[in-house]
Write a protein that holds these residues in place. Structure first.
Motif, mmCIF file in Angstrom:
data_model
loop_
_atom_site.group_PDB
_atom_site.id
_atom_site.type_symbol
_atom_site.label_atom_id
_atom_site.label_comp_id
_atom_site.label_asym_id
_atom_site.label_seq_id
_atom_site.Cartn_x
_atom_site.Cartn_y
_atom_site.Cartn_z
ATOM 1 N N TYR A 54 51.003 38.556 29.631
ATOM 2 C CA TYR A 54 51.199 38.709 28.190
ATOM 3 C C TYR A 54 50.341 39.813 27.580
ATOM 4 C CZ TYR A 54 53.910 34.362 27.905
ATOM 5 O OH TYR A 54 54.880 33.391 28.033
ATOM 6 N N PHE A 55 49.404 40.327 28.371
ATOM 7 C CA PHE A 55 48.489 41.339 27.857
ATOM 8 C C PHE A 55 48.826 42.732 28.390
ATOM 9 C CE2 PHE A 55 46.508 37.199 28.610
ATOM 10 C CZ PHE A 55 46.356 36.795 27.293
ATOM 11 N N GLY A 56 50.001 42.832 29.030
ATOM 12 C CA GLY A 56 50.531 44.122 29.418
ATOM 13 C C GLY A 56 50.056 44.679 30.735
ATOM 14 N N ALA A 57 49.506 43.844 31.608
ATOM 15 C CA ALA A 57 49.003 44.337 32.890
ATOM 16 C C ALA A 57 49.244 43.308 33.990
ATOM 17 C CB ALA A 57 47.514 44.653 32.792
ATOM 18 N N PRO A 58 49.352 43.754 35.254
ATOM 19 C CA PRO A 58 49.437 42.790 36.353
ATOM 20 C C PRO A 58 48.141 42.001 36.475
ATOM 21 C CG PRO A 58 50.142 44.982 37.054
ATOM 22 C CD PRO A 58 49.485 45.143 35.724
ATOM 23 N N VAL A 59 48.237 40.786 36.960
ATOM 24 C CA VAL A 59 47.046 39.956 37.156
ATOM 25 C C VAL A 59 46.191 40.548 38.279
ATOM 26 C CG1 VAL A 59 46.234 37.674 37.902
ATOM 27 C CG2 VAL A 59 48.184 37.873 36.325
ATOM 28 N N LYS A 60 44.890 40.592 38.057
ATOM 29 C CA LYS A 60 43.943 41.006 39.087
ATOM 30 C C LYS A 60 43.659 39.790 39.964
ATOM 31 C CE LYS A 60 40.570 43.083 41.324
ATOM 32 N NZ LYS A 60 40.853 44.073 42.379
ATOM 33 N N VAL A 61 44.105 39.830 41.221
ATOM 34 C CA VAL A 61 43.927 38.712 42.147
ATOM 35 C C VAL A 61 42.819 39.048 43.140
ATOM 36 C CG1 VAL A 61 45.031 37.227 43.858
ATOM 37 C CG2 VAL A 61 46.365 38.097 41.921
ATOM 38 N N VAL A 62 41.867 38.131 43.279
ATOM 39 C CA VAL A 62 40.781 38.341 44.234
ATOM 40 C C VAL A 62 40.601 37.073 45.057
ATOM 41 C CG1 VAL A 62 39.093 37.730 42.447
ATOM 42 C CG2 VAL A 62 38.325 38.884 44.527
ATOM 43 N N GLU A 63 40.677 37.203 46.392
ATOM 44 C CA GLU A 63 40.464 36.062 47.270
ATOM 45 C C GLU A 63 39.015 36.027 47.712
ATOM 46 O OE1 GLU A 63 42.068 33.942 51.396
ATOM 47 O OE2 GLU A 63 43.163 35.636 50.537
ATOM 48 N N MET A 64 38.362 34.902 47.450
ATOM 49 C CA MET A 64 36.961 34.740 47.790
ATOM 50 C C MET A 64 36.831 34.075 49.162
ATOM 51 S SD MET A 64 35.767 36.186 45.139
ATOM 52 C CE MET A 64 34.011 35.855 45.270
ATOM 53 N N GLN A 65 35.602 33.706 49.536
ATOM 54 C CA GLN A 65 35.375 33.132 50.862
ATOM 55 C C GLN A 65 35.225 31.612 50.841
ATOM 56 O OE1 GLN A 65 32.007 35.551 52.164
ATOM 57 N NE2 GLN A 65 33.407 36.784 53.429
ATOM 58 N N SER A 66 35.330 31.021 49.677
ATOM 59 C CA SER A 66 35.334 29.567 49.539
ATOM 60 C C SER A 66 35.741 29.232 48.110
ATOM 61 C CB SER A 66 33.950 28.963 49.822
ATOM 62 O OG SER A 66 33.075 29.196 48.721
ATOM 63 N N GLU A 67 36.002 27.946 47.877
ATOM 64 C CA GLU A 67 36.314 27.515 46.515
ATOM 65 C C GLU A 67 35.114 27.654 45.596
ATOM 66 O OE1 GLU A 67 39.079 25.448 49.366
ATOM 67 O OE2 GLU A 67 36.914 25.783 49.238
ATOM 68 N N ALA A 68 33.915 27.523 46.132
ATOM 69 C CA ALA A 68 32.718 27.733 45.320
ATOM 70 C C ALA A 68 32.681 29.171 44.825
ATOM 71 C CB ALA A 68 31.467 27.412 46.134
ATOM 72 N N GLY A 69 33.034 30.096 45.708
ATOM 73 C CA GLY A 69 33.085 31.496 45.323
ATOM 74 C C GLY A 69 34.173 31.763 44.298
ATOM 75 N N ALA A 70 35.331 31.118 44.460
ATOM 76 C CA ALA A 70 36.432 31.309 43.513
ATOM 77 C C ALA A 70 36.037 30.835 42.119
ATOM 78 C CB ALA A 70 37.671 30.560 43.996
ATOM 79 N N SER A 71 35.388 29.660 42.043
ATOM 80 C CA SER A 71 34.979 29.151 40.729
ATOM 81 C C SER A 71 33.878 30.008 40.124
ATOM 82 C CB SER A 71 34.523 27.695 40.831
ATOM 83 O OG SER A 71 33.419 27.557 41.706
#
Length: 450
Positions: A54-71
């Motif tokens: 909705y803000f006019g850009a593709p989502v920036k997706v980043v895969e981390m090394q654990s769920e702790a890192g993702a949060s």
């Protein structure tokens, strides 16, 4: 009023959540865990195709090394002024708990989509129940539950809109596998309709609060001592007390757009019911069929479906229960050893006591751990159990407990009349049968809209 554009698509629950969450998201920090992984995968696919949010850009997706890192990455993105989302389940959700406390305490509009799953206790299980989501209820995060694939499509935008408008983190959850992987022909509201509800003034306020050493140099996440910590925590009451109203507003907007009734608590059944079940998750879909069948045959029963589990509104729950109700059964898809009862049961008892509602009996029971099937005969058994002269609290349904004898009797002859066809597909393993059958189901669904 212009007609609202709607599209029918055959999708599973994970796909519905990913498709709707994408447009509200600027950063998606991900790490895979069954059964939530397809949500992150689809968001990544949409981003790689250049789909704009909705803000006019593709989502920036980043895969981390654990769920702790993702949060943690979600936390950092939010502090930097980007709307961030993540997806998880089970042990992965447990690894996020320290950061969820930070999201709540710093009033950050994170959105967390959870395909609710069992936790590893005496054994690991990848299948679905509510043990993981109940483990975060104490953090202060707002919790919205979808009970079907259609509801996921309708309420995923509600989760994001509530987070942005009230500036609080929201956990949107649904049953792992039973809903996350169930394929249904679902009605999607045109994305432009949801965009009209986006409070851009709140988005700009959020961005203005972003940490910036040049234009907004502030200190956050510091250390406080006994002189002020307590007072500062209590001062946030004024912020969080508005969440129920904000969520209710967007439930109402979703109801207008979809034509389906949404609210923190939705009653279904006889308006003069004497027996009611309170539950959340996919079991409510089964319960509605049982309610219809029993009422058709002269009984007076009902169901309260929970959509807003946190914050828990005692007033709205009480208002949803007809004045004629005498007995209530609360069903929890979890087990809390050593507690006086399971979480939803304890919340219901406390809430109705605070509203001075009097009932002959409120019983709590457990069902469906690790995706144990809960059939119509099991739901009927709960209603029958409420009428029994010999009933007890802390019962189980759907299993035969020959050790601690807490399971209730089930009428195996109870079957709801139906006109559908059931098919059983066999595969040899690694032969592509599962994927082929899933594709076949989607083709049939899209062609027939069944």
């Amino acid at each position: 009023m212009a007609e609202i554009k709607k599209t029918m698509k055959s999708v599973d629950g994970n796909t519905a959540a990913a498709m709707e969450s994408y447009y509200f998201t600027e950063v998606a920090a991900i790490y895979p865990i069954t059964p939530s992984s397809p949500m992150a995968e689809l968001v990544d696919v949409m981003s790689s195709k250049g789909t704009k949010n909705y803000f006019g850009a593709p989502v920036k997706v980043v895969e981390m090394q654990s769920e702790a890192g993702a949060s943690g990455a979600v936390h950092g993105a939010l502090q930097g002024g980007a709307l961030a989302t993540t997806f998880t389940a089970s042990q992965g959700l447990l690894l996020m708990i320290p950061n969820i406390y930070k999201w709540c305490g710093e009033l950050l509009p994170a959105v967390l989509h959870v395909a609710a799953r069992s936790l590893a206790t005496r054994a690991l299980s990848i299948f679905g129940d509510h043990q993981d989501v109940y483990a975060i209820r104490q953090t202060g995060i707002t919790m919205i539950v979808s009970n079907s694939v259609q509801e996921i499509a309708d309420l995923t935008p509600v989760a994001h809109l509530t987070a942005i408008d009230s500036s609080v983190p929201v956990c949107h959850f649904f049953d792992g596998f039973r809903t996350s992987h169930e394929v249904q022909n679902v009605e999607f509201i045109d994305e432009e309709e949801w965009k009209k509800l986006l409070p851009m003034d709140k988005v700009e306020e959020f961005r203005a609060r972003a940490l910036n050493p040049h234009t907004h140099a502030v200190t956050r996440g510091g250390a406080e001592n006994d002189d002020i910590y307590f007072q500062a925590r209590e001062a946030q009451n004024t912020h969080f007390e508005h969440v129920i109203d904000v969520a209710s507003k967007y439930f109402e907007e979703a109801s207008k757009l979809t034509g389906r009734k949404y609210a923190p608590f939705v009653y279904y059944g006889d308006e003069k019911a004497t027996k009611v079940i309170i539950a959340m998750g996919s079991v409510t879909e089964t319960a509605m069929e049982v309610v219809d069948e029993l009422n058709k045959n002269g009984e007076h029963v009902g169901l309260v479906k929970v959509h807003l589990y946190r914050p828990f509104s005692a007033k709205l729950l009480s208002n949803a229960i007809p004045s004629s109700v005498k007995k209530i059964a609360v069903l929890d898809r979890t087990k809390e050893t050593g507690a006086m009862g399971e979480p939803l049961y304890l919340d219901v008892v406390a809430a109705l006591a605070s509203e001075n509602r009097k009932f002959d009996q409120i019983l709590g029971g457990r069902y469906g751990l690790s995706s144990k099937d809960t059939q119509p005969k099991d739901i009927k058994a709960v209603y029958d159990f409420l009428s029994s002269a010999n009933n007890w609290n802390g019962f189980t349904v759907g299993i035969k407990d020959d050790v601690t004898h807490l399971s209730i009797p089930v009428d195996d002859k109870f079957v709801i009349p139906h006109n559908y066809t059931s098919c059983l597909f066999y595969g040899l393993g690694s032969d592509g049968t599962v994927s082929a059958n899933k594709s076949s189901i989607k083709i049939i669904g899209d062609a027939t809209h069944q």
